[in-house]
Design an enzyme around this catalytic site. Structure first.
Site, PDB file in Angstrom:
ATOM      1  N   ASP A 285       0.873  -1.169   0.000  1.00 46.62           N
ATOM      2  CA  ASP A 285       0.000   0.000   0.000  1.00 46.62           C
ATOM      3  C   ASP A 285       0.920   1.232   0.000  1.00 46.62           C
ATOM      4  O   ASP A 285       2.144   1.132   0.161  1.00 46.62           O
ATOM      5  CB  ASP A 285      -0.944  -0.017   1.207  1.00 46.62           C
ATOM      6  CG  ASP A 285      -2.180   0.850   0.940  1.00 46.62           C
ATOM      7  OD1 ASP A 285      -2.126   1.713   0.046  1.00 46.62           O
ATOM      8  OD2 ASP A 285      -3.198   0.666   1.635  1.00 46.62           O
TER       9      ASP A 285
HETATM   10  C1  NOJ Z   1      -4.044   3.843   0.116  1.00 50.69           C
HETATM   11  C2  NOJ Z   1      -5.199   2.916   0.289  1.00 50.69           C
HETATM   12  O1  NOJ Z   1      -5.116   2.266   1.528  1.00 50.69           O
HETATM   13  C3  NOJ Z   1      -5.330   1.874  -0.803  1.00 50.69           C
HETATM   14  O2  NOJ Z   1      -6.544   1.191  -0.631  1.00 50.69           O
HETATM   15  C4  NOJ Z   1      -5.240   2.514  -2.139  1.00 50.69           C
HETATM   16  O3  NOJ Z   1      -5.448   1.568  -3.158  1.00 50.69           O
HETATM   17  C5  NOJ Z   1      -3.879   3.174  -2.263  1.00 50.69           C
HETATM   18  N1  NOJ Z   1      -3.761   4.211  -1.249  1.00 50.69           N
HETATM   19  C6  NOJ Z   1      -3.616   3.770  -3.636  1.00 50.69           C
HETATM   20  O4  NOJ Z   1      -4.317   4.930  -3.804  1.00 50.69           O
END
Ligand code: NOJ
Length: 751
Positions: A285
């Site tokens: 993430d």
């Molecule tokens: C943070 C989020 O937790 C995740 O779900 C998301 O896909 C990513 N950022 C990318 O934007």
């Protein structure tokens, strides 16, 4: 007898363990030879630096020239958030012309639609309609691919039992089986029959693992999920989705029992690669690799890169631990270049499957966006996701209802109605309730009363009340602005915010039918509002077509069928509350004395005490799986193919669904089981099957569920998936309260 069962259980464990020996075999199986040859030939000729570039994903830099330079130098394998098709074509051209010649994979959060916005995922789950979810995701894929996006960070299958957690909006609710079914449907929708189709996009199941169990519902918080619970509750949806061919997996932000996911070898390698044979790639993430330093799990960025790469993380999103340290780690001999090579192969394999090597350019017509076909599916999904929680003979509106007062902060909130994680859908395309009512045959008086959901200003209330006296029915539309749920938007107070309850309360005194419509990102505490309304339709943000869906539902053109995928608590103090809890040694049942009923100076005793709250009992406000329709159904005539089954059998349960009301409708029968005794304590009920069955008024249809006995397996005493012999109960029910359910006892034996 119990001892005998226990011994049988041990034998069964042995048997299943033998059946499962392949789990410890670490060979991947899905890779075909042509593909393997291609991937090897591409990756084996790369320099170490070029390999490391493939492992790096950066957010759009805004400046196209800077991005092109990175690509030309082979310093990046993927971008997220570039969605200008012209820029994507420029970047892909640069990638093909770079020394490595490897195309980029362009990712974005296409969570519940791209341009055409569908209900948020928890709303999609309320439809219990896997084929519609698949259709919606396929539309999202085609619209996104028309801008050059070939990878979405969806579905999210985090099991969530805490509505304070803002990201409950993004998943499929509290149940393992429902979330698995929805996750599989989403992946099939995004990826289609073949990733190679330019309309398909790669899915990314997230957040691996346990993220939804954040302590106290506070986002990013630590989780403490023991291994057996992880395997019985939190991992099964990931396993199901991986087995259905999902191309990628995203690690989660949380540390579980002290180990952050991005550095967790046990889940990323032991389980994901060795047990499940995942052959796609793992992405972190956002910054979650460098955040292992904040966790206090890694000393510095080099240590974070080392922990992540050895644990099984292939691609790093945003932070630069890999970019800055991997080369040194190899040169110092801390890691072997072969490890990096394997990581790159996982990524190149998916790029190959997407057909990016033969055509990385955008070639889907722009007109697919907001096409009539797409809007029709969005409308259907909005209608199917509206949960009717109460109806005192108000809905659908009869011919006596001609003039309506439309009020409340969500009655004309085109942006908020779309819900969280809506990066691309434009609110100018939203049909709000106001717009839809204005296009209907109803005469509408619209006074918002409250400007936005948190608004505490009551100065317009008198005007609303005066208007209410002049109409045939009142429709209040409230809930939560989209920003009140989603990432980093947890709440400790999950009642309606601002002056909304006060307005509902005043409207309830006008003596006109009051229909309360909620659009929210979570299951709010709505007991008082429910009591004060004659009818309530509960929606998790319904997306672009919500307004049209509302008018169709209120007028009877559409008939509600949705069921809640989460338990609604009576108060925050009951959280976490979920239907499939374990029995405990002192299960509560019947009527337990509440605070007011306890006599003064009552003596303390331990006799007769059960597991409940003195102030709110033990039951929820609304049970998982609950939802009314305008018609009613009854289940009858249960038939089962046997009452004794062995491991290779399939339980076949037939029953009749009778439409006992006045409308054609869709019934959602739910099959629950209970394993009465196990090597570990077992949930009091577990959803194992559901279906959507259309039944016309005054008719009856026979329906059959098929449940292979292997679906009763769970991770038992010895951490192995086991089907334990013994006695079970089975119910065919309308919801998890099991009221009026058909019930049957059966036994699993070792033959
Ligand atoms: C943070 C989020 O937790 C995740 O779900 C998301 O896909 C990513 N950022 C990318 O934007």
């Amino acid at each position: 007898m119990r001892f005998y069962n226990y011994i049988l259980g041990i034998i069964a464990i042995g048997l299943i363990a033998i059946l499962n020996t392949s789990c410890s075999n670490n060979k991947t199986t899905n890779i075909d030879e042509k593909e393997q040859h291609f991937v090897d030939s591409v990756v084996n000729r790369l320099t170490l630096k070029q390999k490391i570039g493939q492992l790096c994903q950066f957010n759009t830099l805004g400046n196209i020239n800077q991005m092109i330079n990175l690509v030309k130098n082979d310093e990046v394998g993927s971008f997220l958030n570039v969605n200008d098709p012209e820029q994507i074509n420029q970047l892909q051209k640069a990638a093909l012309e770079s020394p490595s010649g490897i195309p980029l994979i362009m990712g974005r959060d296409v969570i519940h639609g791209y341009k055409t916005v569908f209900p948020i995922p928890i709303g999609q789950a309320s439809s219990f309609d896997t084929s519609l979810v698949r259709q919606a995701c396929s539309i999202a894929a085609e619209e996104a691919a028309s801008d050059g996006i070939r990878w979405t960070f969806s579905p999210m299958v985090d099991i969530a039992r805490d509505p304070r957690w803002g990201r409950i909006a993004e998943g499929y609710g509290e149940d393992t089986y429902l979330a698995s079914a929805m996750g599989i449907a989403a992946v099939k929708g995004y990826q289609g029959d073949n990733l190679n189709n330019p309309k398909s996009i790669a899915a990314c199941v997230k957040h691996f693992a346990g993220y939804g169990a954040a302590t106290a519902g506070r986002d990013y918080n630590s989780t403490f999920i023991p291994e057996r619970q992880l395997r019985n509750v939190y991992l099964p949806p990931f396993k199901a989705v991986v087995k259905s061919g999902c191309a990628s997996v995203m690690t989660s932000f949380n540390d579980n029992d002290g180990v952050p996911s991005t550095g967790n070898y046990h889940i990323l390698t032991d389980i994901l690669r060795f047990e499940w044979k995942f052959d796609g790639f793992v992405v972190t993430d956002w910054n979650s690799m460098s955040e292992m330093i904040n966790h206090g799990f890694c000393a510095d960025s080099e240590n974070a890169a080392l922990m992540a790469v050895t644990a099984g993380t292939d691609m790093e999103m945003c932070s630069r631990c890999y970019a800055d340290n991997l080369e040194n780690l190899v040169k110092k001999g801390v890691i072997n270049e072969q490890l990096i090579t394997e990581r790159v192969k996982n990524i190149v394999r998916i790029k190959y499957r997407l057909g990016l090597f033969s055509n990385p350019y955008v070639n889907i017509p722009q007109e697919v966006k907001y096409s009539q076909k797409n809007l029709d599916v969005a409308l259907k999904m909005s209608e199917e996701s509206a949960i009717l929680l109460k109806n005192e003979k108000v809905l659908p509106f009869g011919s006596n209802v001609k003039k309506i007062l439309l009020t409340g902060p969500m009655a004309d909130a085109p942006y908020d109605q779309l819900g969280t994680w809506c990066m691309d859908g434009e609110s100018s395309h939203t049909i709000t309730p106001l717009k839809a009512f204005q296009n209907s045959s109803y005469e509408v008086v619209y006074i918002p009363g409250i400007k936005y959901c948190r608004d505490k200003n009551t100065s317009e209330f008198q005007q609303v009340i005066n208007a209410a006296k002049t109409v045939d029915a009142i429709v209040f539309v409230g809930g939560e602005e989209s920003i009140m749920s989603g990432e980093a938007h947890s709440l400790s107070n999950i009642h309606l915010q601002g002056a909304q309850s006060e307005l509902i309360s005043q409207l309830s005194k006008v003596n006109k039918p009051l229909v309360t419509v909620i659009m929210a990102g979570r299951s709010l505490i709505i007991g008082e509002e429910l009591d004060k309304s004659e009818a309530m339709l509960y929606w998790f943000h319904p997306g672009t077509m919500g307004g049209t869906a509302l008018v169709n539902l209120l007028s009877g053109k559409a008939i509600p069928s949705a069921k809640t995928p989460v338990t609604f608590p009576k108060s925050e103090g009951q959280i976490p509350i979920y239907y499939n809890q374990n029995s405990t040694g002192r299960p509560a049942s019947g009527k337990e004395p509440l605070l007011d009923e306890i006599p003064l100076n009552e003596k303390q005793t331990s006799l007769g005490y059960t597991s409940y709250y003195l102030d709110s009992g033990f039951g929820p406000l609304i049970p998982f799986g609950y939802g009314l329709s305008y018609t009613t159904f009854s289940f009858e005539n249960l038939k089962i193919n046997s009452n004794t089954f062995s491991i290779n059998d399939t339980i076949e349960v037939s029953f009749n669904i009778k439409n006992t009301g006045d409308y054609d409708g869709v019934s959602i029968p739910q099959l629950y089981i209970r394993d009465l005794f196990g090597s570990i304590t077992r949930p009091i009920k577990e959803l194992k099957r559901f279906a959507r069955v259309a039944v016309n008024k005054s008719s009856s249809i026979e329906y059959t569920f098929k449940l292979p006995v292997t679906d009763l397996a769970f991770c038992g005493m010895y951490f192995v998936d086991t089907i334990e012999p013994g006695k079970y109960k089975l119910w065919i029910a309308e919801d998890s309260s099991l009221q009026n359910a058909l019930e049957y006892d059966f036994e699993v034996v070792i033959k």
